[in-house]
Design an enzyme around this catalytic site. Structure first.
Site, PDB file in Angstrom:
ATOM      1  N   HIS A   8      -4.507   6.020   8.732  1.00 29.94           N
ATOM      2  CA  HIS A   8      -3.230   6.008   8.886  1.00 29.94           C
ATOM      3  C   HIS A   8      -2.724   7.028   8.076  1.00 29.94           C
ATOM      4  O   HIS A   8      -3.125   7.447   6.922  1.00 29.94           O
ATOM      5  CB  HIS A   8      -2.469   4.766   8.758  1.00 29.94           C
ATOM      6  CG  HIS A   8      -2.421   4.049   7.597  1.00 29.94           C
ATOM      7  ND1 HIS A   8      -3.618   3.353   7.190  1.00 29.94           N
ATOM      8  CD2 HIS A   8      -1.695   3.980   6.638  1.00 29.94           C
ATOM      9  CE1 HIS A   8      -3.485   2.791   6.061  1.00 29.94           C
ATOM     10  NE2 HIS A   8      -2.099   3.094   5.408  1.00 29.94           N
TER      11      HIS A   8
ATOM     12  N   CYS B 202       0.971  -1.210   0.005  1.00 27.54           N
ATOM     13  CA  CYS B 202       0.152   0.087  -0.047  1.00 27.54           C
ATOM     14  C   CYS B 202       0.841   1.124   0.256  1.00 27.54           C
ATOM     15  O   CYS B 202       2.279   1.139  -0.209  1.00 27.54           O
ATOM     16  CB  CYS B 202      -0.872  -0.043   1.245  1.00 27.54           C
ATOM     17  SG  CYS B 202      -0.142   0.287   2.980  1.00 27.54           S
TER      18      CYS B 202
END
Length: 654
Positions: free
Chosen positions: A574, A407
């Site tokens: 995040h 990611c």
């Protein structure tokens, strides 16, 4: 099957690695070479604009009435670009390959030393000083790692890079620059000798076999590109750019297989020809030559024909053509060279086709050539799997040994997805397969299979072209995970015994409670939107002194690029990869909402904020992933009446 035997010494491997390193410095900057080539076509003395406006010139340059054009007198843009911009870009890239941004900066500074200390474009010098700067900075950083007093890190980092860069620039100016200049002039004289004595076509005897053995990068990027660029600066074009990139020899071989080949080789040749000629990926025809090593004669004779025609017509390109597509070649063809370049491609194709056809037609072998084995041999010669060559024989053939879930930041959604996929794979009996997570920026082309969110797959392919890529949208319960397991059953033999608890990776072990303090658990969140929920989860991380307030902004930035909704009612916002500098220590926050929040069209009932410095948060993320795969555990979270109960569910779940 007869094969081309690789040299028994390590010389081939060494030269191959050198060529790969040189290519990795040049290829990311091909766009700059193309820009320079186009500017050259416009502004050199023989350029298009100079010809158009030649009537407007006077003895002192462009007439003053044409505002701004005076700055281009004498092709003023071309010289600085080739002298400064291109070498510095190469040096910067070379330093970055070794030691990230710090290595890149020092590599660029060191490159300026050789640029200023030489009287020719310093591509070779940049390929030396860039990696040297990165290597030196890496070694220097290792000397005082962990020994700097708190608060002095930035001071030491900046001054060490500056001082080291200064020393290397001086070394480049007085030492490396003059040496490389002398070598460049000597190599240029050798090329002139070959041209003046009509011997340049003989270079195909070296170049064509080198292409099949993947040694051409060292020749092309280490010698031909620097020499050709110097020649193009002086004359506006260079034949050296055409020695290796001519698609004719390979195209002729593929056309011969289309007519006289058999089986899979004949059926796949048309598609390979299109990829090779228009896509410029020459490696697509290498397995065909490896099936019948005598076909190397066809590529050599075809290559020699192409070079001879270019010499005869005085053809040349303005800048390197990469990849070796006919489209890229025509884009860089100098004015007056189109006829020669066209005839060289046609001539090389015709001769290669004729020789290859004769060899195939008279071949007495009765067995169908093994294209898959030849492709595997090519990959062994190359030292890595070939994503393009896989088009010849279908999908991934060999066993999958390593899987990475990637990611943007490599610490939140990828960690969660990797944990879910790892559990499924181990449950299926494949305990010997490694499943890790990583940020896309740090990916290397060493993985067999790469899993990403569908919005990130194209970025991941640029980093891992030879891997199998799987796109997912729901990180927690994607049906693609089951497809991966099924693929493993077809390519891998399940392990004889399951991985034991003691052999599990560190992230599978119990996490420390300090990663998720009780103060960071909220049982009834007040947010009513995804943005507000990110603020709420981020504020808990700030309150726990895990992050600086700027990290919350990075959490929003991350959400704009790719959603952090995981599935099963869970979102894990995040920060971006660049925001890791705002993390003080690893921390996790947990917020439960009485009513699900609309998270980009998906219902989020639980929001887990993440700030991870190392791997110490991975264990708890693994537990969280396992919880949200179990409906009973999710029900326990909904029914929890205290922060202690929530943490117990998340920490104790198996």
């Amino acid at each position: 099957m007869s094969t081309v035997e690789a040299p028994r010494t390590g010389v081939r491997v060494y030269v191959q690695k050198l060529g790969t390193s040189l290519s990795n410095m040049v290829m990311p900057n091909i766009g700059a070479f193309i820009a320079w080539g186009l500017i050259t076509a416009l502004f050199i003395e023989q350029g298009w604009l100079q010809a158009i406006f030649s009537g407007l010139r006077n003895p002192d340059g462009w007439v003053a009435e044409i505002g701004g054009w005076g700055s281009y007198d004498g092709a003023g843009i071309v010289g600085p670009m080739i002298t400064y911009l291109l070498p510095v870009l190469i040096g910067y890239t070379g330093g970055r390959m070794i030691h990230g941004n710090r290595g890149a900066v020092v590599g660029a500074i060191a490159t300026m030393g050789v640029v200023a200390g030489a009287d020719v474009p310093m591509f070779m010098g940049a390929m030396i000083m860039g990696p040297l700067g990165g290597w030196a900075m890496k070694k220097a950083d290792a000397l005082w790692e962990g020994k700097i007093r708190p608060g002095f890190e930035m001071l030491v980092d900046n001054f060490s890079a500056g001082i080291l860069g200064m020393l290397l620039a001086i070394l480049g100016f007085f030492g490396v620059g003059p040496i490389v200049s002398s070598f460049t002039r000597a190599a240029g004289n050798a090329v002139d000798f070959l041209v003046n004595n009509d011997l340049l076509p003989l270079t195909s005897i070296l170049i064509e076999p080198a292409k099949v053995l993947f040694l051409n990068n060292a020749i092309n990027h280490g010698v031909l590109t620097p020499l050709g660029t110097t020649q193009a600066l002086e004359t506006g074009k260079s034949i050296l750019f055409l020695l290796e990139t001519n698609p004719g020899p390979g195209l002729g071989v593929l056309l011969a297989f289309m007519v006289f080949g058999r089986g899979v080789a004949r059926a796949s040749a048309p598609g390979a020809a299109i990829i090779q000629f228009f896509g410029g990926i020459h490696e697509i025809y290498f397995p065909y030559v490896l099936m019948k090593p005598k076909l190397i004669a066809a590529t050599i004779l075809g290559g020699m024909t192409g070079v001879f025609i270019n010499v005869l017509f005085g053809s040349g390109l303005r800048a390197p053509a990469a990849p070796g597509s006919i489209i890229a070649i025509y884009a860089q063809t100098a004015g007056g060279s189109f006829l020669g370049v066209t005839l060289s491609v046609l001539g090389a194709t015709a001769v290669s086709f004729a020789v290859a056809s004769l060899l195939l037609k008279t071949d007495r072998a009765e067995d169908e050539p093994d294209l898959a084995a030849a492709t595997a041999e090519m990959e062994a010669l190359k030292g890595k799997k070939s994503g393009v060559a896989s088009a010849l024989v279908g999908a991934h053939r060999g066993p999958v040994n390593s899987i990475v879930f990637a990611c943007d930041a490599g610490m939140g959604s990828s960690a969660m997805g990797a944990s879910v996929l790892r559990k499924k794979i181990r449950s299926a009996g494949f305990g010997d397969i490694t499943v890790t997570n990583q940020s896309i920026a740090n990916l290397t082309d060493t993985y067999d299979l790469v899993v990403t969110h569908r919005d990130l797959t194209d970025r991941a392919r640029l980093k891992t072209a030879s891997a199998v890529h799987v796109s997912v949208e729901d990180f927690m319960s994607s049906p693609r995970y089951d497809e991966i397991v099924e693929m493993l059953r077809n390519t891998n033999a399940a392990s004889d015994e399951q991985t034991t608890e003691a052999a599990r990776s560190p992230e599978d072990q119990t996490a420390g409670a300090e990663v998720l303090p009780l103060e960071s658990i909220v049982l009834a969140g007040s947010a009513n939107s995804a943005d507000a929920a990110i603020d709420e989860a981020g504020a808990l991380l700030v309150a726990a002194d895990s992050v600086e307030p700027a990290y919350v902004d990075a959490m929003h930035e991350r959400e704009k690029s790719v959603s952090t909704y995981m599935g099963n009612g869970l979102a894990i916002p995040h920060g971006t990869n660049e925001a890791k500098t705002a993390i003080r220590r690893t921390g996790i926050s947990f917020v439960r909402y009485p009513e699900p929040i609309d998270w980009n069209g998906k219902p989020a009932e639980f929001v887990v904020g993440i700030a991870g410095l190392g791997n110490d948060h991975m264990a708890l993320l693994t537990k969280i992933a396992h919880v949200f795969l179990d409906k009973d555990e999710v029900a326990r979270l909904r029914a929890a009446t205290s922060a202690d109960e929530v943490r117990a569910v998340l920490s104790d779940s198996k």
